[in-house]
Design a protein around this motif. Structure first.
Motif, PDB file in Angstrom:
ATOM      1  N   MET A 225       0.823  -1.205   0.000  1.00  0.00           N
ATOM      2  CA  MET A 225       0.000   0.000   0.000  1.00  0.00           C
ATOM      3  C   MET A 225       0.859   1.257   0.000  1.00  0.00           C
ATOM      4  O   MET A 225       0.559   2.236  -0.705  1.00  0.00           O
ATOM      5  CB  MET A 225      -0.941  -0.010   1.209  1.00  0.00           C
ATOM      6  N   LEU A 226       1.942   1.227   0.784  1.00  0.00           N
ATOM      7  CA  LEU A 226       2.841   2.388   0.815  1.00  0.00           C
ATOM      8  C   LEU A 226       3.504   2.601  -0.543  1.00  0.00           C
ATOM      9  O   LEU A 226       3.665   3.727  -1.002  1.00  0.00           O
ATOM     10  CB  LEU A 226       3.920   2.186   1.884  1.00  0.00           C
TER      11      LEU A 226
ATOM     12  N   LEU B 246       2.336   1.894  -3.440  1.00  0.00           N
ATOM     13  CA  LEU B 246       1.373   2.457  -4.379  1.00  0.00           C
ATOM     14  C   LEU B 246       1.087   3.930  -4.094  1.00  0.00           C
ATOM     15  O   LEU B 246       0.858   4.711  -5.017  1.00  0.00           O
ATOM     16  CB  LEU B 246       0.065   1.656  -4.309  1.00  0.00           C
ATOM     17  N   ALA B 247       1.095   4.300  -2.808  1.00  0.00           N
ATOM     18  CA  ALA B 247       0.649   5.648  -2.431  1.00  0.00           C
ATOM     19  C   ALA B 247       1.771   6.668  -2.304  1.00  0.00           C
ATOM     20  O   ALA B 247       1.514   7.870  -2.370  1.00  0.00           O
ATOM     21  CB  ALA B 247      -0.112   5.575  -1.108  1.00  0.00           C
ATOM     22  N   SER B 248       2.996   6.226  -2.113  1.00  0.00           N
ATOM     23  CA  SER B 248       4.093   7.166  -1.844  1.00  0.00           C
ATOM     24  C   SER B 248       4.408   8.022  -3.056  1.00  0.00           C
ATOM     25  O   SER B 248       4.470   7.532  -4.192  1.00  0.00           O
ATOM     26  CB  SER B 248       5.354   6.405  -1.419  1.00  0.00           C
TER      27      SER B 248
ATOM     28  N   THR C 126       2.061  12.276  -0.570  1.00  0.00           N
ATOM     29  CA  THR C 126       1.653  11.045  -1.240  1.00  0.00           C
ATOM     30  C   THR C 126       1.220  11.381  -2.671  1.00  0.00           C
ATOM     31  O   THR C 126       1.155  12.558  -3.060  1.00  0.00           O
ATOM     32  CB  THR C 126       0.476  10.389  -0.501  1.00  0.00           C
ATOM     33  N   ARG C 127       0.928  10.363  -3.429  1.00  0.00           N
ATOM     34  CA  ARG C 127       0.348  10.605  -4.747  1.00  0.00           C
ATOM     35  C   ARG C 127      -1.048  11.209  -4.589  1.00  0.00           C
ATOM     36  O   ARG C 127      -1.724  10.996  -3.591  1.00  0.00           O
ATOM     37  CB  ARG C 127       0.271   9.296  -5.532  1.00  0.00           C
ATOM     38  N   GLU C 128      -1.441  11.947  -5.579  1.00  0.00           N
ATOM     39  CA  GLU C 128      -2.702  12.669  -5.515  1.00  0.00           C
ATOM     40  C   GLU C 128      -3.872  11.744  -5.176  1.00  0.00           C
ATOM     41  O   GLU C 128      -4.122  10.744  -5.855  1.00  0.00           O
ATOM     42  CB  GLU C 128      -2.972  13.351  -6.868  1.00  0.00           C
TER      43      GLU C 128
ATOM     44  N   LEU D  81      -4.193   9.692  -2.709  1.00  0.00           N
ATOM     45  CA  LEU D  81      -3.869   8.412  -2.077  1.00  0.00           C
ATOM     46  C   LEU D  81      -3.334   8.583  -0.650  1.00  0.00           C
ATOM     47  O   LEU D  81      -2.727   7.666  -0.111  1.00  0.00           O
ATOM     48  CB  LEU D  81      -2.851   7.640  -2.926  1.00  0.00           C
ATOM     49  N   GLY D  82      -3.574   9.744  -0.054  1.00  0.00           N
ATOM     50  CA  GLY D  82      -3.122   9.974   1.317  1.00  0.00           C
ATOM     51  C   GLY D  82      -3.671   8.960   2.308  1.00  0.00           C
ATOM     52  O   GLY D  82      -2.910   8.387   3.099  1.00  0.00           O
TER      53      GLY D  82
ATOM     54  N   LEU E 295      -4.610   5.910   1.804  1.00  0.00           N
ATOM     55  CA  LEU E 295      -3.988   4.609   1.565  1.00  0.00           C
ATOM     56  C   LEU E 295      -2.581   4.570   2.153  1.00  0.00           C
ATOM     57  O   LEU E 295      -2.164   3.547   2.720  1.00  0.00           O
ATOM     58  CB  LEU E 295      -3.934   4.313   0.068  1.00  0.00           C
ATOM     59  N   ALA E 296      -1.845   5.688   2.045  1.00  0.00           N
ATOM     60  CA  ALA E 296      -0.498   5.743   2.609  1.00  0.00           C
ATOM     61  C   ALA E 296      -0.544   5.637   4.127  1.00  0.00           C
ATOM     62  O   ALA E 296       0.270   4.927   4.728  1.00  0.00           O
ATOM     63  CB  ALA E 296       0.199   7.033   2.184  1.00  0.00           C
TER      64      ALA E 296
END
Length: 296
Positions: A111-112, A114-116, A240-242, A244-245, A247-248
């Motif tokens: 998950m990290l 994908l979201a970082s 984080t990626r737009e 996806l906070g 999820l991070a």
């Protein structure tokens, strides 16, 4: 992120290799110093030290590329690597709950990953390097206080202190902006890095010598993940990626929780029936026989 995961694999595998070497060197008497001298002559111990060095290089590369919160969670996951490798090389039997914890760590890291986003582009406030230096000095003071305690409070306080020290290293790496000799020698972040790393090593070794491995390692994991992650987000611009906070955040919590469930592997299991203080256990990122009491 690949570098961060590579560092976790290096640190986790090094722990077990050093434990195997220490186990093979045990049973001949002479105390901990003699045990260490016999262990360092073995190729497994040397390979473990080489992996520790490679892991540190990968950690630095990761910290210069991805947010601190992702690197911290990945380094905590080295406990999952230690558990899996120990199950293979040391024939340690993992319970169903521990295998589940390994899976939880992997899920959290996925998950990290994908979201970082990329690392933050801010240098932080001018006082931050000096705050790190003060924190590193505070780690030594915490060690002096914790050393006067006994039992679980001692292990927890020293473990937390070690985690704070490793956390100082994580943040300081991001603050070193120039490798020019004069800039380095006048950079307080470099001294914070050296003092924090040295203090963390001393406190973790002391915690594992006379205390609960599980308690000390749990304290270390909390100390080296939560604070640095907050510093990275608040002052260094880690994002984080737009979109996806959440999820991070979930990935970070899941990965750290899984690592805490595997805290007993902060020290690889030693040989049964070995002499006191020479059980062959080796602390994560320690590189020396810890001589701890039996794992609880």
């Amino acid at each position: 992120m690949v570098c961060a995961l590579g560092a976790a694999v290096c640190f986790g595998t090094a722990t077990v290799l050093q434990a195997v070497a220490a186990r093979a060197a045990g049973g001949q008497g002479g105390g901990e110093a003699a045990l260490l001298l016999r262990a360092v002559r073995q190729w497994r111990y040397a390979a473990g030290l080489a992996l520790d060095g490679l892991g540190f290089v990968l950690q630095i590369l990761a910290l210069r590329s991805v947010p601190i919160y992702a690197v911290g969670a990945a380094l905590a996951a080295s406990l999952a690597v230690t558990a899996v490798v120990a199950a293979r090389l040391l024939r340690v039997r993992l319970s169903g709950a521990e295998w589940t914890a390994v899976g939880v760590v992997c899920a959290g890291l996925a998950m990290l990953g994908l979201a970082s986003g990329a690392e933050g582009d801010r240098d932080g406030p001018a006082w931050l390097p000096y705050a790190l230096l003060a924190t590193a000095a505070g780690v030594l003071l915490l060690g002096a206080v914790g050393g006067r305690l006994s039992g679980r409070p001692r292990a927890l306080l020293l473990g937390l202190g070690a985690g704070f020290g490793f956390g100082v290293v994580e943040v300081a790496v991001r603050l070193v902006n120039s490798l020019h000799p004069y800039a380095l020698l006048t950079d307080p972040a470099l001294y914070a890095l050296l003092l924090g790393g040295g203090a963390a090593f001393l406190l973790l070794t002391s915690a594992l010598q006379r205390g609960s491995v599980t308690t000390a390692t749990a304290g270390m994991v909390l100390g080296e993940t939560l604070g640095p992650a907050a510093v990275g987000v608040i002052w260094l611009g880690d994002r984080t990626r737009e979109g996806l906070g959440p999820l991070a955040v979930l990935g970070f919590v899941v990965a750290v929780a899984g690592a805490l469930a595997l805290a007993r592997f902060g020290e690889a299991p030693g040989a049964e029936g070995s002499e006191p203080g020479g059980d062959g256990s080796v602390a994560v990122r320690d590189g020396a026989g810890a001589g701890a009491e039996p794992v609880d």
